[in-house]
Scaffold this motif. Structure first.
Motif: not given
Length: 316
Positions: A76-87
């Protein structure tokens, strides 16, 4: 058919754990596991904790002493976007004086069944406090006559790096819980502290957590330990979702310093006269800030306890 999750791992330091877990939660993570080698090494120095964790896990931690924060997200979560924001947000933390160590975010796909089985190797029966033995459901343990055995199903609400904070909370529950006590477990997670209070003889225990997964796991553990006649678990927060007419003799919160500071504004409304507030999950650098917040809201700090990188503050 098993569900496929993405395992997100952040390698960092103990100092940055609180900030990074906040970043995860603020961006949609529903839970986090904290694997801190310092906690494993601390336990291994105690003879009675010989079986807390297997030698291969200790060897892994000797090779890489960074703290690992893990969370699991589904499709359900856009993984690449999630990782980019977290990083991106982690990279900003040094601007606030935090040492993030490697501060790197890694990801890999993991089958739900494999995830569950892989994490079993981290959990072994262990003594916490004077009498409390925490035992995973798949492990055998021969208890002494005066031991209080608590069987846990870690599920997705159980962290591997919080043992020092848990042990301080359990030791204080052993000290303050009486037969007629009402106990609130705030941020109950797997329910371990509330179940401990119930097993110690409390007449009523309420666990509350904003995370639905944690509440579901806590309910399973409550049933497993046969304390459903004493303890209940609800989803929500203290200020809005617990009846203010119910007063706690003991209120325990093993969470994070910033949340304890927020709680300090409302906790008095839920404590009985002379009730005790046990707060933990506080890094050493935050002791003064938490203590000042408690005192500003009418509490007297009666003791500050420390284990490793963590503190537990007792207040009335």
């Amino acid at each position: 058919m098993s569900k496929i999750w993405t395992e997100i791992t952040i390698k960092t330091t103990t100092e940055a754990v609180e900030a990074i877990t906040n970043i995860l939660f603020e961006n949609g993570a529903e839970g986090a596991m904290i694997d801190d080698p310092k906690d494993f090494n601390f336990e291994k120095t105690h003879e009675y904790d010989w079986d807390y964790v297997e030698d291969d896990i200790l060897e892994e931690n000797r090779k890489d002493d960074s703290v690992k924060i893990k969370t699991y997200v589904d499709e359900k979560i856009n993984i690449m976007e999630f990782i980019s924001i977290i990083q991106e947000k982690i990279n900003l933390l040094p601007n606030y004086g935090l040492d993030i160590g490697q501060g790197k975010v890694y990801s890999e796909s993991v089958d739900e069944q494999d995830w569950a089985n892989n994490w079993k190797k981290y959990y072994k029966p262990t003594r916490i406090g004077e009498k409390i033995i925490i035992k995973p459901e798949w492990e055998d343990y021969s208890a002494n006559s005066d031991d209080i055995l608590i069987e846990m199903n870690p599920g997705m609400a159980f962290g591997t790096g919080n043992h020092e904070t848990t042990s301080m909370c359990v030791a204080n529950l052993e000290k303050f819980v009486k037969d007629d006590s009402t106990v609130f477990d705030i941020g109950c997670g797997s329910g371990i502290l509330g179940i401990t209070a119930a097993k110690l003889g409390a007449k009523k225990v309420i666990g509350i957590d904003i995370d639905k997964i944690a509440v579901d796991v806590a309910k399973e553990n409550i049933e497993k330990n046969n304390v459903s006649n004493i303890m209940s678990a609800v989803e929500g927060n203290l200020a809005d979702d617990i009846d203010k007419n119910i007063k706690a003799d003991v209120l325990v919160a093993n969470i994070m310093a910033d949340i304890v500071i927020l709680l300090s504004k409302d906790v008095k409304n839920f404590l009985a006269k002379d009730g005790i507030f046990i707060s933990s999950g506080i890094i050493l650098d935050k002791i003064d800030e938490v203590s000042k917040a408690l005192e500003a809201n009418g509490f007297e700090v009666i003791e500050v306890q420390k284990k490793g990188e963590w503190a537990c503050i007792l207040a009335r």
